[in-house]
Write an enzyme that holds these catalytic residues in place. Structure first.
Site, PDB file in Angstrom:
ATOM      1  N   GLY A   1       0.842  -1.209   0.000  1.00 32.06           N
ATOM      2  CA  GLY A   1       0.000   0.000   0.000  1.00 32.06           C
ATOM      3  C   GLY A   1       0.871   1.249   0.000  1.00 32.06           C
ATOM      4  O   GLY A   1       0.499   2.289   0.550  1.00 32.06           O
TER       5      GLY A   1
ATOM      6  N   GLY B   1      -0.186   4.997  -1.369  1.00 37.05           N
ATOM      7  CA  GLY B   1      -1.244   5.759  -0.714  1.00 37.05           C
ATOM      8  C   GLY B   1      -0.733   6.983   0.023  1.00 37.05           C
ATOM      9  O   GLY B   1       0.458   7.319  -0.036  1.00 37.05           O
ATOM     10  N   GLN B   2      -1.663   7.642   0.716  1.00 37.95           N
ATOM     11  CA  GLN B   2      -1.339   8.908   1.388  1.00 37.95           C
ATOM     12  C   GLN B   2      -0.189   8.727   2.387  1.00 37.95           C
ATOM     13  O   GLN B   2       0.786   9.477   2.362  1.00 37.95           O
ATOM     14  CB  GLN B   2      -2.582   9.438   2.120  1.00 37.95           C
TER      15      GLN B   2
ATOM     16  N   ASP C   1       2.172  -1.968  -4.314  1.00 36.86           N
ATOM     17  CA  ASP C   1       0.793  -1.480  -4.299  1.00 36.86           C
ATOM     18  C   ASP C   1       0.107  -2.112  -5.517  1.00 36.86           C
ATOM     19  O   ASP C   1       0.772  -2.716  -6.356  1.00 36.86           O
ATOM     20  CB  ASP C   1       0.792   0.059  -4.412  1.00 36.86           C
ATOM     21  N   ILE C   2      -1.239  -1.934  -5.599  1.00 42.45           N
ATOM     22  CA  ILE C   2      -1.903  -2.397  -6.830  1.00 42.45           C
ATOM     23  C   ILE C   2      -1.823  -1.341  -7.925  1.00 42.45           C
ATOM     24  O   ILE C   2      -2.201  -1.589  -9.057  1.00 42.45           O
ATOM     25  CB  ILE C   2      -3.396  -2.781  -6.641  1.00 42.45           C
TER      26      ILE C   2
ATOM     27  N   ASP D   1      -1.067  -7.384  -5.277  1.00 42.42           N
ATOM     28  CA  ASP D   1      -2.331  -7.301  -4.545  1.00 42.42           C
ATOM     29  C   ASP D   1      -2.096  -7.804  -3.114  1.00 42.42           C
ATOM     30  O   ASP D   1      -1.585  -8.918  -2.923  1.00 42.42           O
ATOM     31  CB  ASP D   1      -3.370  -8.181  -5.268  1.00 42.42           C
TER      32      ASP D   1
ATOM     33  N   TYR E   1     -15.365  -0.068   8.603  1.00 47.57           N
ATOM     34  CA  TYR E   1     -13.933   0.191   8.758  1.00 47.57           C
ATOM     35  C   TYR E   1     -13.513   0.007  10.221  1.00 47.57           C
ATOM     36  O   TYR E   1     -12.528  -0.680  10.515  1.00 47.57           O
ATOM     37  CB  TYR E   1     -13.672   1.617   8.291  1.00 47.57           C
TER      38      TYR E   1
ATOM     39  N   LYS F   1     -10.918  -2.659  11.892  1.00 46.80           N
ATOM     40  CA  LYS F   1      -9.715  -2.263  12.636  1.00 46.80           C
ATOM     41  C   LYS F   1      -9.732  -2.848  14.051  1.00 46.80           C
ATOM     42  O   LYS F   1      -8.704  -3.290  14.562  1.00 46.80           O
ATOM     43  CB  LYS F   1      -9.593  -0.733  12.692  1.00 46.80           C
TER      44      LYS F   1
ATOM     45  N   ILE G   1      -5.005  11.925   9.344  1.00 47.26           N
ATOM     46  CA  ILE G   1      -3.646  12.353   8.966  1.00 47.26           C
ATOM     47  C   ILE G   1      -3.734  13.405   7.858  1.00 47.26           C
ATOM     48  O   ILE G   1      -4.386  13.184   6.837  1.00 47.26           O
ATOM     49  CB  ILE G   1      -2.803  11.147   8.489  1.00 47.26           C
TER      50      ILE G   1
HETATM   51  N1  LIG Z   1      -4.967   8.589   6.381  1.00 41.61           N
HETATM   52  C1  LIG Z   1      -5.529   8.590   7.563  1.00 41.61           C
HETATM   53  O1  LIG Z   1      -6.025   9.619   8.031  1.00 41.61           O
HETATM   54  C2  LIG Z   1      -5.552   7.320   8.389  1.00 41.61           C
HETATM   55  C3  LIG Z   1      -6.062   7.372   9.685  1.00 41.61           C
HETATM   56  C4  LIG Z   1      -6.108   6.200  10.451  1.00 41.61           C
HETATM   57  C5  LIG Z   1      -5.600   5.027   9.923  1.00 41.61           C
HETATM   58  N2  LIG Z   1      -5.108   5.002   8.658  1.00 41.61           N
HETATM   59  C6  LIG Z   1      -4.630   3.712   8.145  1.00 41.61           C
HETATM   60  O2  LIG Z   1      -3.335   3.848   7.582  1.00 41.61           O
HETATM   61  C7  LIG Z   1      -3.212   2.971   6.452  1.00 41.61           C
HETATM   62  C8  LIG Z   1      -2.808   3.776   5.229  1.00 41.61           C
HETATM   63  O3  LIG Z   1      -3.803   4.765   5.000  1.00 41.61           O
HETATM   64  P1  LIG Z   1      -3.722   5.802   3.801  1.00 41.61           P
HETATM   65  O4  LIG Z   1      -4.429   7.017   4.241  1.00 41.61           O
HETATM   66  O5  LIG Z   1      -2.361   5.878   3.278  1.00 41.61           O
HETATM   67  O6  LIG Z   1      -4.680   5.074   2.756  1.00 41.61           O
HETATM   68  P2  LIG Z   1      -4.762   5.291   1.177  1.00 41.61           P
HETATM   69  O7  LIG Z   1      -6.131   4.879   0.738  1.00 41.61           O
HETATM   70  O8  LIG Z   1      -4.266   6.631   0.791  1.00 41.61           O
HETATM   71  O9  LIG Z   1      -3.700   4.219   0.655  1.00 41.61           O
HETATM   72  C9  LIG Z   1      -3.949   2.861   0.651  1.00 41.61           C
HETATM   73  C10 LIG Z   1      -3.152   2.242  -0.475  1.00 41.61           C
HETATM   74  O10 LIG Z   1      -3.463   0.855  -0.505  1.00 41.61           O
HETATM   75  C11 LIG Z   1      -3.552   0.467  -1.866  1.00 41.61           C
HETATM   76  N3  LIG Z   1      -4.389  -0.709  -1.989  1.00 41.61           N
HETATM   77  C12 LIG Z   1      -5.742  -0.798  -1.967  1.00 41.61           C
HETATM   78  N4  LIG Z   1      -6.120  -2.058  -2.188  1.00 41.61           N
HETATM   79  C13 LIG Z   1      -4.983  -2.784  -2.338  1.00 41.61           C
HETATM   80  C14 LIG Z   1      -4.714  -4.150  -2.596  1.00 41.61           C
HETATM   81  N5  LIG Z   1      -5.699  -5.049  -2.748  1.00 41.61           N
HETATM   82  N6  LIG Z   1      -3.427  -4.524  -2.697  1.00 41.61           N
HETATM   83  C15 LIG Z   1      -2.412  -3.641  -2.568  1.00 41.61           C
HETATM   84  N7  LIG Z   1      -2.599  -2.344  -2.329  1.00 41.61           N
HETATM   85  C16 LIG Z   1      -3.881  -1.935  -2.227  1.00 41.61           C
HETATM   86  C17 LIG Z   1      -4.174   1.663  -2.579  1.00 41.61           C
HETATM   87  O11 LIG Z   1      -3.872   1.612  -3.979  1.00 41.61           O
HETATM   88  C18 LIG Z   1      -3.503   2.823  -1.850  1.00 41.61           C
HETATM   89  O12 LIG Z   1      -2.338   3.249  -2.532  1.00 41.61           O
HETATM   90  C19 LIG Z   1      -4.556   2.255   6.318  1.00 41.61           C
HETATM   91  O13 LIG Z   1      -4.510   1.031   7.010  1.00 41.61           O
HETATM   92  C20 LIG Z   1      -5.506   3.171   7.040  1.00 41.61           C
HETATM   93  O14 LIG Z   1      -6.595   2.468   7.547  1.00 41.61           O
HETATM   94  C21 LIG Z   1      -5.084   6.118   7.879  1.00 41.61           C
END
Ligand SMILES: NC(=O)c1ccc[n+]([C@@H]2O[C@H](COP(=O)([O-])OP(=O)(O)OC[C@H]3O[C@@H](n4cnc5c(N)ncnc54)[C@H](O)[C@@H]3O)[C@@H](O)[C@H]2O)c1
Length: 321
Positions: A10, A13-14, A36-37, A54, A144, A148, A174
């Site tokens: 992943g 992602g953000q 990542d995917i 994946d 969600y 968690k 975040i």
């Molecule tokens: N951003 C926040 O505010 C926040 C807050 C609390 C917890 N989190 C947790 O932190 C983690 C990262 O969050 P984020 O904000 O970066 O999320 P995001 O959605 O920005 O990134 C998630 C990434 O996972 C990838 N992904 C989705 N399905 C996939 C799969 N089947 N295989 C491989 N990759 C896959 C997506 O392409 C994406 O790049 C998550 O577990 C989220 O629950 C985030």
């Protein structure tokens, strides 16, 4: 020194994209495999190895771990709160299947250490809303949050039963400017900065008095790196640590933006995400993290607002060149 070989799942992602860059600085570019995917930012793709994979592909992930002699996995792939409400079963499968794959690899001694982020979404309407304690009532009402909370139970179980070294943080919302957010309920606190600079106004999908715990990305990355570097005996909570930096409402955030952009205007039009936000705490007691591994945040609302506007202005001016 045992050198770590890291896999981030992943990573586009953000949080993953900034985490990957920081870990590459710390451990060397070739020792951090991003996956990542979908492909990620230019910086992520050009700075080190990247694999399309994946997170629910058990043999594919096991193959990557073997191919790169991975020691530590950061599992960042998940479906976030707002999107998960629209696709409950898909969210459940992604969030749980990916976690079991990694926990089982650690149980089978194929990897040594796991980071898995939890969220303030583990709490629900029956949880004390202010200064929510580390250990308290947890009755999450979102898909969600349920995923968690269940994940936390399994992390602790794998630690107790099989000695799996899994470490976790309950992230608040975040806030960052480098990568767009991925479909969470706190996304308003990022969109508002983009719109303040682009159009000078923003319509918030949360009501003006909705206080939520938030954190600047720098602090979230620091916490992640710190908890993973800590000697195992200091990581006493093996479900997930409460973590906090600041709490604010959309009205307070708009006020902080107005100090830098006086003509900025905000309106409120709550949608389905209001119910999700209403079920979450407004502030968090993170004294366990502060005591056990010396957690300290750096950014408050004022310097968060300043760095967000500065960072976004720079990236918008680059876009327009
Ligand atoms: N951003 C926040 O505010 C926040 C807050 C609390 C917890 N989190 C947790 O932190 C983690 C990262 O969050 P984020 O904000 O970066 O999320 P995001 O959605 O920005 O990134 C998630 C990434 O996972 C990838 N992904 C989705 N399905 C996939 C799969 N089947 N295989 C491989 N990759 C896959 C997506 O392409 C994406 O790049 C998550 O577990 C989220 O629950 C985030």
């Amino acid at each position: 020194m045992i050198s770590e070989k890291i896999l981030i799942i992943g990573a586009s992602g953000q949080i993953g994209s900034e985490l990957a860059l920081r870990l590459r600085e710390l451990h060397g570019n070739d020792n951090v495999i991003a996956s990542d995917i979908k492909e990620g930012s230019e910086d992520l793709m050009s700075s080190g190895p990247f694999e399309i994979m994946d997170a629910t592909d058990e043999s594919g992930i096991a193959g990557l771990v073997e191919k790169h002699s991975i020691t530590d996995v950061y599992l960042m792939a998940a479906m976030l709160s707002a999107t998960a409400e629209k696709m409950p079963m898909k969210a459940w499968s992604l969030n749980m299947d990916s976690l079991f794959i990694i926990l089982n690899l650690a149980k089978d001694k194929k990897i040594k250490k796991v980071f898995w982020p939890s969220s303030i979404a583990v709490f629900g309407p029956s949880t004390p809303k202010h200064d929510t304690p580390q250990t308290t009532i947890m009755e999450p009402t979102t898909v969600y949050g349920i995923s968690k909370q269940t994940g936390e139970r399994w992390c602790e179980y794998f630690f107790n039963k099989f000695g799996v070294d899994v470490r976790s943080i309950r992230f608040p919302g975040i806030i960052s400017y480098k990568t767009l957010p991925g479909g969470g309920t706190t996304d308003y606190a990022i969109e508002i900065f983009h719109e303040a600079l682009r159009t000078g106004k923003y319509t918030s999908f949360l009501s003006e008095e909705t206080a939520l715990p938030m954190m600047f990305m720098e602090d979230a990355i620091k916490a992640t790196v710190d908890i993973m570097n800590e000697p195992a005996e200091n990581v006493k909570v093996r479900s997930s640590y409460n973590l906090s930096a600041m709490s604010f409402t959309p009205k307070e955030l708009a006020g902080a933006i107005k100090k830098e952009i006086p003509e900025f205007e905000i309106n409120y039009k709550p949608d389905f995400r209001q119910a999700i936000a209403d079920s979450w705490p407004s502030s968090i007691d993170d004294s366990a993290a502060r005591t056990d591994w010396n957690w300290k945040h750096e950014y408050d609302l004022k310097n968060l607002t300043h760095v967000m506007l500065k960072g976004l202005k720079e990236s918008l001016s680059l876009e327009n060149k």
